[in-house]
Design an enzyme around this catalytic site. Structure first.
Site, mmCIF file in Angstrom:
data_model
loop_
_atom_site.group_PDB
_atom_site.id
_atom_site.type_symbol
_atom_site.label_atom_id
_atom_site.label_comp_id
_atom_site.label_asym_id
_atom_site.label_seq_id
_atom_site.Cartn_x
_atom_site.Cartn_y
_atom_site.Cartn_z
ATOM 1 N N CYS A 1 69.010 72.833 50.405
ATOM 2 C CA CYS A 1 68.170 71.679 50.729
ATOM 3 C C CYS A 1 66.779 72.145 51.151
ATOM 4 C CB CYS A 1 68.827 70.868 51.847
ATOM 5 S SG CYS A 1 67.772 69.607 52.576
ATOM 6 N N SER B 1 63.059 66.849 59.159
ATOM 7 C CA SER B 1 62.593 68.238 59.153
ATOM 8 C C SER B 1 61.270 68.430 59.887
ATOM 9 C CB SER B 1 62.472 68.746 57.714
ATOM 10 O OG SER B 1 61.524 67.986 56.980
#
Length: 317
Positions: free
Chosen positions: A115, A168
């Site tokens: 990812c 993130s």
């Protein structure tokens, strides 16, 4: 050499007797073998991962094939900084019905190895030398304990002192604020940092989506490839205007460099995915290409680097 107390505390104090290493017999602990090695010990040959320069960065626990310890090299005295479960845990794991045990002294990081958003977090953890645990999650078949414990149950996700944080960019900002590394990653001037934040939020999504469109189809078309190179032109002009090697400056990568890097690492998969019909699009952009070459030499990038072939089959997961 690590203090024996630390090794015992981490459960890593393993005595390995009579290990043949470069035709010399040693009697030492596991980490002493690592520090003095000139060749990979035969009995642990399948227990290592290396960066693309051949430096060993991951060692599988000999007593637990599902766990590894990452450590830094000679400049940092082989300090263990991260532990990880190698396999992606899923709902089908008959031997893993509950969350793996973890220590409050470690930041727990739930990730997916391929990812790009999780990749961002890995880079900051390594760049700032943050001690952490990693648990890889099968995002297509998430474990029940993960679904029950977190909402939304997605990666990347970190848990520190029982507080979960997702997204993130938020995670990386939190890590850099609470656990700053040996060198600053953000501009001291808020004006310049805000410019970079806007660039990531508004301009970079065109690159990210353009790359995803190319790697998610069976056959890349001229239109898809052109869309990606068109998005990259803006970044080539901007980096040229800055007259710097990195987005952060000339000395080393900063937060902006690390936040963009996962997608640029995956661009090398385009030639492989297209059966070499299309080259890596960065060959058209000398400034970005120079930046890529310098990034590949960065320590944090090396620790999580994966070859282009791995992204061809995994980018859609």
């Amino acid at each position: 050499m690590l203090p024996s107390g630390l090794l015992v505390g981490l459960g890593l104090c393993l005595c390995v007797n009579h290990v043949v290493l470069s035709k010399v017999t040693f009697n030492m602990t596991f980490f002493e073998i690592m520090k003095n090695q000139t060749e990979i010990p035969v009995i642990y040959k399948d227990s290592y991962e290396t960066d693309y320069d051949g430096n060993i960065i991951t060692v599988t626990y000999p007593y637990n094939k599902n766990a590894t310890v990452h450590y830094y090299g000679p400049d940092n005295q082989y300090k263990p900084v991260a532990r990880a479960h190698v396999k992606h845990l899923s709902a089908n794991d008959s031997d893993q019905h509950e969350e793996p045990h973890w220590s409050l002294d470690f930041i727990r990081f739930y990730s997916q190895r391929f990812c790009a958003f999780s990749h961002r977090v890995h880079l900051i953890l390594y760049a700032n030398n943050i001690t952490h645990d990693t648990v890889y999650i099968n995002t297509a078949n998430k474990p029940k304990w993960f679904l029950d414990r977190f909402f939304p149950p997605k990666v990347p996700l970190i848990q520190h002192m029982d507080i979960p944080i997702t997204d993130s960019l938020l995670i990386c900002d939190y890590l850099n604020t609470k656990h700053p590394g040996p060198r600053p990653l953000c501009h001291q001037d808020a004006f310049y940092q805000n410019d970079d934040n806007v660039m990531l939020a508004e301009e970079f999504e065109h690159v990210a989506w353009g790359l995803r469109d190319c790697l998610m189809v069976d056959h890349i078309t001229d239109e898809l490839y052109t869309n990606l190179t068109t998005a990259l032109k803006w970044f080539e002009r901007e980096l040229t205007k800055r007259q710097t090697i990195y987005w952060f400056g000339n000395e080393y990568p900063g937060m902006t460099d690390y936040m963009m890097w996962p997608w640029f690492e995956r661009m090398a998969a385009i030639p492989v995915h297209s059966r070499y019909k299309y080259p890596n699009p960065l060959v058209e952009f000398p400034r970005l290409l120079r930046w890529e070459m310098k990034m590949l030499d960065d320590t944090a990038v090396k620790y999580h680097y994966q070859p282009p072939e791995s992204y061809v089959v995994s980018v859609g997961k």
